[in-house]
Write an enzyme that holds these catalytic residues in place. Structure first.
Site, PDB file in Angstrom:
ATOM      1  CB  THR A 115      -0.895  -0.009   1.267  1.00 42.76           C
ATOM      2  OG1 THR A 115      -1.460   1.273   1.476  1.00 42.76           O
ATOM      3  CG2 THR A 115      -0.088  -0.354   2.518  1.00 42.76           C
ATOM      4  CG  ASP A 116      -1.293   4.868  -0.920  1.00 46.54           C
ATOM      5  OD1 ASP A 116      -1.738   4.269   0.082  1.00 46.54           O
ATOM      6  OD2 ASP A 116      -2.003   5.613  -1.639  1.00 46.54           O
ATOM      7  CD  GLU A 117      -3.305   3.495   4.352  1.00 52.34           C
ATOM      8  OE1 GLU A 117      -3.179   3.580   5.573  1.00 52.34           O
ATOM      9  OE2 GLU A 117      -4.366   3.196   3.789  1.00 52.34           O
ATOM     10  CE1 TYR A 139      -3.118  -2.500   6.028  1.00 48.06           C
ATOM     11  CE2 TYR A 139      -3.060  -0.167   5.431  1.00 48.06           C
ATOM     12  CZ  TYR A 139      -3.130  -1.499   5.064  1.00 48.06           C
ATOM     13  OH  TYR A 139      -3.207  -1.835   3.734  1.00 48.06           O
ATOM     14  CE  LYS A 143       0.179  -4.532   3.196  1.00 49.20           C
ATOM     15  NZ  LYS A 143      -0.206  -5.894   2.723  1.00 49.20           N
TER      16      LYS A 143
HETATM   17  P1  NAD Z   1      -9.554  -7.481   3.127  1.00 47.11           P
HETATM   18  O1  NAD Z   1      -9.460  -7.148   4.594  1.00 47.11           O
HETATM   19  O2  NAD Z   1     -10.850  -7.293   2.421  1.00 47.11           O
HETATM   20  O3  NAD Z   1      -9.131  -9.004   2.897  1.00 47.11           O
HETATM   21  C1  NAD Z   1      -8.035  -9.593   3.550  1.00 47.11           C
HETATM   22  C2  NAD Z   1      -8.192 -11.107   3.408  1.00 47.11           C
HETATM   23  O4  NAD Z   1      -7.047 -11.720   4.023  1.00 47.11           O
HETATM   24  C3  NAD Z   1      -9.427 -11.669   4.145  1.00 47.11           C
HETATM   25  O5  NAD Z   1     -10.081 -12.592   3.308  1.00 47.11           O
HETATM   26  C4  NAD Z   1      -8.834 -12.355   5.361  1.00 47.11           C
HETATM   27  O6  NAD Z   1      -9.610 -13.450   5.826  1.00 47.11           O
HETATM   28  C5  NAD Z   1      -7.487 -12.784   4.832  1.00 47.11           C
HETATM   29  N1  NAD Z   1      -6.497 -12.968   5.911  1.00 47.11           N
HETATM   30  C6  NAD Z   1      -6.229 -12.129   6.947  1.00 47.11           C
HETATM   31  N2  NAD Z   1      -5.278 -12.637   7.736  1.00 47.11           N
HETATM   32  C7  NAD Z   1      -4.917 -13.838   7.168  1.00 47.11           C
HETATM   33  C8  NAD Z   1      -3.961 -14.819   7.514  1.00 47.11           C
HETATM   34  N3  NAD Z   1      -3.185 -14.686   8.596  1.00 47.11           N
HETATM   35  N4  NAD Z   1      -3.847 -15.911   6.712  1.00 47.11           N
HETATM   36  C9  NAD Z   1      -4.645 -16.070   5.617  1.00 47.11           C
HETATM   37  N5  NAD Z   1      -5.567 -15.159   5.249  1.00 47.11           N
HETATM   38  C10 NAD Z   1      -5.698 -14.059   6.017  1.00 47.11           C
HETATM   39  O7  NAD Z   1      -8.381  -6.647   2.458  1.00 47.11           O
HETATM   40  P2  NAD Z   1      -8.293  -6.024   0.990  1.00 47.11           P
HETATM   41  O8  NAD Z   1      -8.831  -4.656   1.018  1.00 47.11           O
HETATM   42  O9  NAD Z   1      -8.810  -7.010   0.015  1.00 47.11           O
HETATM   43  O10 NAD Z   1      -6.703  -5.895   0.839  1.00 47.11           O
HETATM   44  C11 NAD Z   1      -5.924  -6.951   0.281  1.00 47.11           C
HETATM   45  C12 NAD Z   1      -4.465  -6.547   0.279  1.00 47.11           C
HETATM   46  O11 NAD Z   1      -4.296  -5.354  -0.469  1.00 47.11           O
HETATM   47  C13 NAD Z   1      -3.908  -6.244   1.676  1.00 47.11           C
HETATM   48  O12 NAD Z   1      -2.597  -6.735   1.733  1.00 47.11           O
HETATM   49  C14 NAD Z   1      -3.899  -4.735   1.748  1.00 47.11           C
HETATM   50  O13 NAD Z   1      -2.887  -4.261   2.619  1.00 47.11           O
HETATM   51  C15 NAD Z   1      -3.619  -4.381   0.300  1.00 47.11           C
HETATM   52  N6  NAD Z   1      -4.114  -3.064  -0.132  1.00 47.11           N
HETATM   53  C16 NAD Z   1      -5.427  -2.730   0.073  1.00 47.11           C
HETATM   54  C17 NAD Z   1      -5.884  -1.500  -0.372  1.00 47.11           C
HETATM   55  C18 NAD Z   1      -7.330  -1.090  -0.209  1.00 47.11           C
HETATM   56  O14 NAD Z   1      -7.680   0.034  -0.528  1.00 47.11           O
HETATM   57  N7  NAD Z   1      -8.232  -1.973   0.258  1.00 47.11           N
HETATM   58  C19 NAD Z   1      -4.997  -0.610  -1.001  1.00 47.11           C
HETATM   59  C20 NAD Z   1      -3.664  -0.989  -1.184  1.00 47.11           C
HETATM   60  C21 NAD Z   1      -3.244  -2.229  -0.753  1.00 47.11           C
END
Ligand code: NAD
Length: 311
Positions: A115-117, A139, A143
């Site tokens: 993430t950009d964060e 968070y 990350k």
């Molecule tokens: P989300 O919270 O919707 O989904 C996360 C998934 O990971 C869930 O299905 C959860 O059950 C699973 N999970 C959590 N801990 C786990 C573990 N220990 N083992 C196996 N599975 C596990 O998140 P998202 O929004 O889909 O984000 C997905 C990825 O993208 C993350 O790494 C997040 O940091 C990154 N990201 C998200 C955004 C955003 O805007 N949502 C932006 C940039 C990056």
């Protein structure tokens, strides 16, 4: 081609799985509150219920995959402020356990989704991939820890891992604690939306489909040990975003409740994505089209989100 998608029952991971049609996909997900197996309905895949921190499980599961894409994470900043142990456990230690399993199995390509964060906050201009990591929320710090472990595995062990860093995603199947689905589902229920602080915080929005396409480009053409930015298509203050959501749901500012700002709230994020564009990537979904489609999806699927709401 065999792909292991961790966190594939969450918002972005499930979109990646639903839109991957030319490979055998294994999903590994521990099914936290943020997961929903309904997100994977209709997607051809094998599901494994388990944790990326479970080394014994990974030793059996990872070998034989040609690509591992790590989406698994605790992902909500507000929850990390309330308690950060799970964030460190999954986003740092879980990532390291997964990368070690990939190394042991000789996986030829790994993409670690970030993430950009991790960069903190920037008042003007955009970060490039070599900007220092200055995370400010638990968070983002967790990350950043995962990213640094990934970089260290690339340098020290030669693990072919690339890192992607993306802006704020939106689209269908996003858990209604994040601002866009929270505001949409509040307004659909006739409940006021909570706007943090002065509403001047700026986020760069990207449709989840463009994020997943960027990840695919990196999986195919990205270099090991390299970071790739996936920038958004609309830089908006939370005030602008709220106005667009009010317009889309036929509501006005009487439906907005000002609430105390998030602790340590980052003011602005902005990514320079020239490196990824150099590999042929360009976003396809405009903010306007993506938002209209997202509002329609939540309007049409109350059974998906009603059980996830606390109010
Ligand atoms: P989300 O919270 O919707 O989904 C996360 C998934 O990971 C869930 O299905 C959860 O059950 C699973 N999970 C959590 N801990 C786990 C573990 N220990 N083992 C196996 N599975 C596990 O998140 P998202 O929004 O889909 O984000 C997905 C990825 O993208 C993350 O790494 C997040 O940091 C990154 N990201 C998200 C955004 C955003 O805007 N949502 C932006 C940039 C990056």
């Amino acid at each position: 081609m065999r792909i292991l998608v961790t966190g594939g029952a969450g918002f972005i991971g499930s979109h990646f799985v639903r839109t991957t049609v030319d490979a055998d996909v294994t999903v590994l997900d521990s099914l936290t509150y943020a997961a929903d197996l309904a997100n994977l309905e209709g997607a051809d895949h094998e599901f494994v219920h388990g944790d990326i921190g479970d080394a014994a499980l990974l030793d059996k599961l990872v070998p034989g995959h040609d690509l591992v894409v790590n989406f698994a994470a605790e992902s909500h900043v507000d929850r990390s402020i309330a308690g950060s142990a799970e964030f460190v456990r999954t986003n740092v230690l879980g990532t390291q356990t997964l990368l070690q399993a990939c190394l042991d199995a000789g996986v030829p390509k790994v993409v670690h989704v970030s993430t950009d964060e991790v960069y903190g906050t920037i008042d003007a201009g955009s970060w490039q991939e070599d900007a220092p990591l200055r995370p400010r929320s638990p968070y983002a710090a967790a990350k950043a820890g995962g990213d640094m472990i990934a970089m260290a595995y690339a340098i020290t062990h030669g693990l072919p891992v690339s890192i992607t860093r993306c802006g704020n995603n939106f689209g269908p199947h996003q858990y209604p604690e994040k601002v866009i689905p929270l505001f949409i589902t509040n307004l659909l229920q006739g409940t006021k939306v909570p706007l943090y602080g002065d509403g001047g915080n700026v986020r760069d929005w990207i449709h989840v489909d463009d994020h997943c396409r960027g990840i695919r480009v990196v999986a195919e053409h990205g270099l090991p040990g390299e970071v790739y930015h996936i920038a958004g298509v609309a830089e908006l203050t939370n005030l602008d975003l709220t106005q667009r959501l009010l317009d889309a749901l036929d509501a006005d500012w009487s439906m907005v409740e000002r609430v105390a700002d998030r602790k340590g709230h980052d003011r602005r994020y902005s990514l320079d994505d020239s490196r990824l564009r150099g590999l042929g990537y360009a976003p396809r979904t405009s903010f306007e089209d993506g938002l209209a489609e997202t509002v329609r999806w939540y309007t049409d699927n109350p059974s998906w989100w009603k059980s996830k709401r606390t109010l």
